[in-house]
Scaffold this motif. Sequence first.
Motif, PDB file in Angstrom:
ATOM      1  N   ALA A  47       0.678  -1.261  -0.030  1.00  9.34           N
ATOM      2  CA  ALA A  47       0.084   0.063   0.070  1.00  9.34           C
ATOM      3  C   ALA A  47       0.937   1.166  -0.047  1.00  9.34           C
ATOM      4  CB  ALA A  47      -1.000  -0.054   1.178  1.00  9.34           C
ATOM      5  N   PHE A  48       1.882   1.165   0.835  1.00 12.14           N
ATOM      6  CA  PHE A  48       2.832   2.505   0.788  1.00 12.14           C
ATOM      7  C   PHE A  48       3.480   2.623  -0.532  1.00 12.14           C
ATOM      8  CE2 PHE A  48       7.188   3.670   0.797  1.00 12.14           C
ATOM      9  CZ  PHE A  48       7.020   5.103   1.715  1.00 12.14           C
ATOM     10  N   ALA A  49       4.013   1.588  -1.110  1.00 12.35           N
ATOM     11  CA  ALA A  49       4.655   1.689  -2.402  1.00 12.35           C
ATOM     12  C   ALA A  49       3.679   2.460  -3.517  1.00 12.35           C
ATOM     13  CB  ALA A  49       5.189   0.277  -2.985  1.00 12.35           C
ATOM     14  N   VAL A  50       2.406   1.777  -3.521  1.00 10.58           N
ATOM     15  CA  VAL A  50       1.561   2.394  -4.651  1.00 10.58           C
ATOM     16  C   VAL A  50       1.096   3.883  -4.101  1.00 10.58           C
ATOM     17  CG1 VAL A  50      -0.831   2.268  -5.169  1.00 10.58           C
ATOM     18  CG2 VAL A  50       0.473   0.098  -4.831  1.00 10.58           C
ATOM     19  N   MET A  51       0.973   4.326  -2.887  1.00 11.06           N
ATOM     20  CA  MET A  51       0.787   5.713  -2.641  1.00 11.06           C
ATOM     21  C   MET A  51       1.933   6.457  -3.032  1.00 11.06           C
ATOM     22  SD  MET A  51      -1.576   5.489   0.676  1.00 11.06           S
ATOM     23  CE  MET A  51      -0.597   4.186   1.826  1.00 11.06           C
ATOM     24  N   TRP A  52       3.089   6.008  -2.508  1.00 11.96           N
ATOM     25  CA  TRP A  52       4.241   6.782  -2.640  1.00 11.96           C
ATOM     26  C   TRP A  52       4.462   7.128  -4.110  1.00 11.96           C
ATOM     27  CZ3 TRP A  52       9.094   6.737  -4.779  1.00 11.96           C
ATOM     28  CH2 TRP A  52      10.093   7.572  -4.207  1.00 11.96           C
ATOM     29  N   SER A  53       4.354   6.095  -4.903  1.00 10.82           N
ATOM     30  CA  SER A  53       4.772   6.221  -6.444  1.00 10.82           C
ATOM     31  C   SER A  53       3.613   7.096  -7.183  1.00 10.82           C
ATOM     32  CB  SER A  53       4.736   4.799  -7.131  1.00 10.82           C
ATOM     33  OG  SER A  53       5.737   3.975  -6.443  1.00 10.82           O
ATOM     34  N   SER A  54       2.439   7.062  -6.528  1.00  9.71           N
ATOM     35  CA  SER A  54       1.440   7.856  -7.069  1.00  9.71           C
ATOM     36  C   SER A  54       1.735   9.460  -7.198  1.00  9.71           C
ATOM     37  CB  SER A  54       0.081   7.295  -6.874  1.00  9.71           C
ATOM     38  OG  SER A  54      -0.169   7.749  -5.294  1.00  9.71           O
ATOM     39  N   ALA A  55       2.315   9.748  -5.893  1.00  9.28           N
ATOM     40  CA  ALA A  55       2.256  11.227  -5.709  1.00  9.28           C
ATOM     41  C   ALA A  55       2.947  12.085  -6.783  1.00  9.28           C
ATOM     42  CB  ALA A  55       3.283  11.363  -4.164  1.00  9.28           C
ATOM     43  N   PHE A  56       3.922  11.518  -7.482  1.00  6.92           N
ATOM     44  CA  PHE A  56       4.626  12.205  -8.634  1.00  6.92           C
ATOM     45  C   PHE A  56       3.484  12.539  -9.600  1.00  6.92           C
ATOM     46  CE2 PHE A  56       7.816   9.680  -6.327  1.00  6.92           C
ATOM     47  CZ  PHE A  56       8.827  10.437  -6.117  1.00  6.92           C
ATOM     48  N   THR A  57       2.624  11.754 -10.081  1.00  7.48           N
ATOM     49  CA  THR A  57       1.583  11.914 -11.023  1.00  7.48           C
ATOM     50  C   THR A  57       0.667  13.081 -10.430  1.00  7.48           C
ATOM     51  OG1 THR A  57       1.809   9.717 -12.043  1.00  7.48           O
ATOM     52  CG2 THR A  57      -0.108  11.009 -12.239  1.00  7.48           C
ATOM     53  N   SER A  58       0.208  12.904  -9.230  1.00  9.58           N
ATOM     54  CA  SER A  58      -0.646  14.045  -8.682  1.00  9.58           C
ATOM     55  C   SER A  58       0.082  15.228  -8.561  1.00  9.58           C
ATOM     56  CB  SER A  58      -1.108  13.770  -7.468  1.00  9.58           C
ATOM     57  OG  SER A  58      -0.060  13.157  -6.327  1.00  9.58           O
ATOM     58  N   ALA A  59       1.357  15.341  -8.321  1.00  7.38           N
ATOM     59  CA  ALA A  59       2.096  16.572  -8.089  1.00  7.38           C
ATOM     60  C   ALA A  59       2.373  17.146  -9.325  1.00  7.38           C
ATOM     61  CB  ALA A  59       3.521  16.136  -7.511  1.00  7.38           C
ATOM     62  N   ARG A  60       2.504  16.399 -10.384  1.00  5.84           N
ATOM     63  CA  ARG A  60       2.775  16.795 -11.831  1.00  5.84           C
ATOM     64  C   ARG A  60       1.492  17.767 -12.148  1.00  5.84           C
ATOM     65  NH1 ARG A  60       6.550  18.476 -15.937  1.00  5.84           N
ATOM     66  NH2 ARG A  60       5.866  17.540 -17.884  1.00  5.84           N
ATOM     67  N   ILE A  61       0.440  17.100 -12.146  1.00  9.82           N
ATOM     68  CA  ILE A  61      -0.920  17.908 -12.354  1.00  9.82           C
ATOM     69  C   ILE A  61      -1.138  19.077 -11.670  1.00  9.82           C
ATOM     70  CG2 ILE A  61      -3.434  17.577 -12.148  1.00  9.82           C
ATOM     71  CD1 ILE A  61      -3.114  14.595 -12.577  1.00  9.82           C
ATOM     72  N   ILE A  62      -0.608  19.205 -10.183  1.00 13.01           N
ATOM     73  CA  ILE A  62      -0.582  20.392  -9.488  1.00 13.01           C
ATOM     74  C   ILE A  62       0.184  21.316 -10.068  1.00 13.01           C
ATOM     75  CG2 ILE A  62      -0.291  21.419  -7.139  1.00 13.01           C
ATOM     76  CD1 ILE A  62      -1.073  18.370  -6.047  1.00 13.01           C
ATOM     77  N   VAL A  63       1.612  21.210 -10.149  1.00 10.92           N
ATOM     78  CA  VAL A  63       2.366  22.133 -10.567  1.00 10.92           C
ATOM     79  C   VAL A  63       2.440  22.749 -12.073  1.00 10.92           C
ATOM     80  CG1 VAL A  63       4.124  21.297  -8.971  1.00 10.92           C
ATOM     81  CG2 VAL A  63       4.105  20.691 -11.419  1.00 10.92           C
ATOM     82  N   ALA A  64       1.452  22.054 -12.841  1.00 14.09           N
ATOM     83  CA  ALA A  64       1.083  22.584 -13.928  1.00 14.09           C
ATOM     84  C   ALA A  64      -0.051  23.790 -13.956  1.00 14.09           C
ATOM     85  CB  ALA A  64       0.530  21.288 -15.080  1.00 14.09           C
ATOM     86  N   ALA A  65      -0.481  23.710 -12.924  1.00 13.03           N
ATOM     87  CA  ALA A  65      -1.752  24.796 -12.721  1.00 13.03           C
ATOM     88  C   ALA A  65      -1.391  25.909 -11.451  1.00 13.03           C
ATOM     89  CB  ALA A  65      -3.113  24.039 -12.543  1.00 13.03           C
ATOM     90  N   ALA A  66      -0.393  25.411 -10.807  1.00  8.91           N
ATOM     91  CA  ALA A  66      -0.612  26.362  -9.491  1.00  8.91           C
ATOM     92  C   ALA A  66       0.859  26.437  -9.075  1.00  8.91           C
ATOM     93  CB  ALA A  66      -1.266  25.597  -8.312  1.00  8.91           C
ATOM     94  N   PRO A  67       1.344  27.522  -8.247  1.00 11.87           N
ATOM     95  CA  PRO A  67       2.540  27.811  -7.837  1.00 11.87           C
ATOM     96  C   PRO A  67       3.219  26.545  -7.208  1.00 11.87           C
ATOM     97  CG  PRO A  67       1.176  29.284  -6.578  1.00 11.87           C
ATOM     98  CD  PRO A  67       0.408  28.475  -8.148  1.00 11.87           C
ATOM     99  N   PRO A  68       4.328  25.908  -7.193  1.00  9.64           N
ATOM    100  CA  PRO A  68       4.454  24.655  -6.639  1.00  9.64           C
ATOM    101  C   PRO A  68       4.738  24.648  -5.231  1.00  9.64           C
ATOM    102  CG  PRO A  68       6.247  25.429  -7.825  1.00  9.64           C
ATOM    103  CD  PRO A  68       5.319  26.290  -8.314  1.00  9.64           C
TER     104      PRO A  68
END
Length: 296
Positions: free
Chosen positions: A11-32
């Motif tokens: 569970a940790f591995a999946v959650m940790w790995s998914s953070a990069f994808t959600s972060a990429r979406i965020i920084v494309a639209a908001a100040p990081p």
Amino acid sequence: MDIRAILMGLAFAVMWSSAFTSARIIVAAAPPLSALALRFLISGLLAVAIAWAMGQSWRLTRGQWRATIVFGVCQNALYLGLNFVAMQTVEASLAAIIASTMPLLVALAGWLFLGETLRPQALFGLVAGMAGVAIIMGARFGGGLDMVGVLFCVLGVIALTVATLSLRGATSGGNFMMVVGLQMLIGSAVLWVPALTLETVQIDWSASLIAAFVYTTLVPGLAATFVWVLLVNRIGAVRSATFHFLNPFLGVAIAAAFLGEALRPLDLLGVAVIAAGILAVQLAKIPATGRETVKN
């Protein structure tokens, strides 16, 4: 290692790995940095509230406070701050691959600075892991790779290594959720300084941005950190870090599935080599640590 620990690690591995994808979406639209500081403020307050409801106290031991501060600054402010800035120009899959080398750097730091013995299997894993990174970086050099962003990712994983080495002290003595909340609030406080100084708040609002922010706040931000602290307390830092061998695969796969990032043949080869190196390093360290007590 029991089935509960295995499920927690997966569970940790999946959650940790998914953070990069959600972060990429965020920084494309908001100040990081502003987005990350707000994320940690919300996550930290939620964690502290949950801790109080569980009867936990903010009166930590001196060792817990020291480790919590180091972890909050190094992981939340430096590692994630640098990665959020980098992912404005660096693909989520590459950021995940670089970050997944953390267990290799932990083993290397233990050998260089803590006097730990590096067994032949671990040495092979280190060489293999770095070779995998070289394969991936070599394949991308001609494709407009942003080297400043890559440098930020590298500096970030070094900070993550320091945070990981400090984590054992933060898990002793209980108060796990309080520790999680406090280290998030520390990271938020540090991040607000450059965020307010360097960034102008301009946000391109969308449903995907809101969903990504909520997800990264509650899942990688809160749940994954708490699961990791519990896992380390249950089976030890060495065995827990074995699950990081899944992160290169999962980081690349999730970014490809949700962001449409390319799956290059050399990327896949490099990911496999890095994962094999991480696994070799961690398996080599387990016998040397002895039988660790499993906690119920």
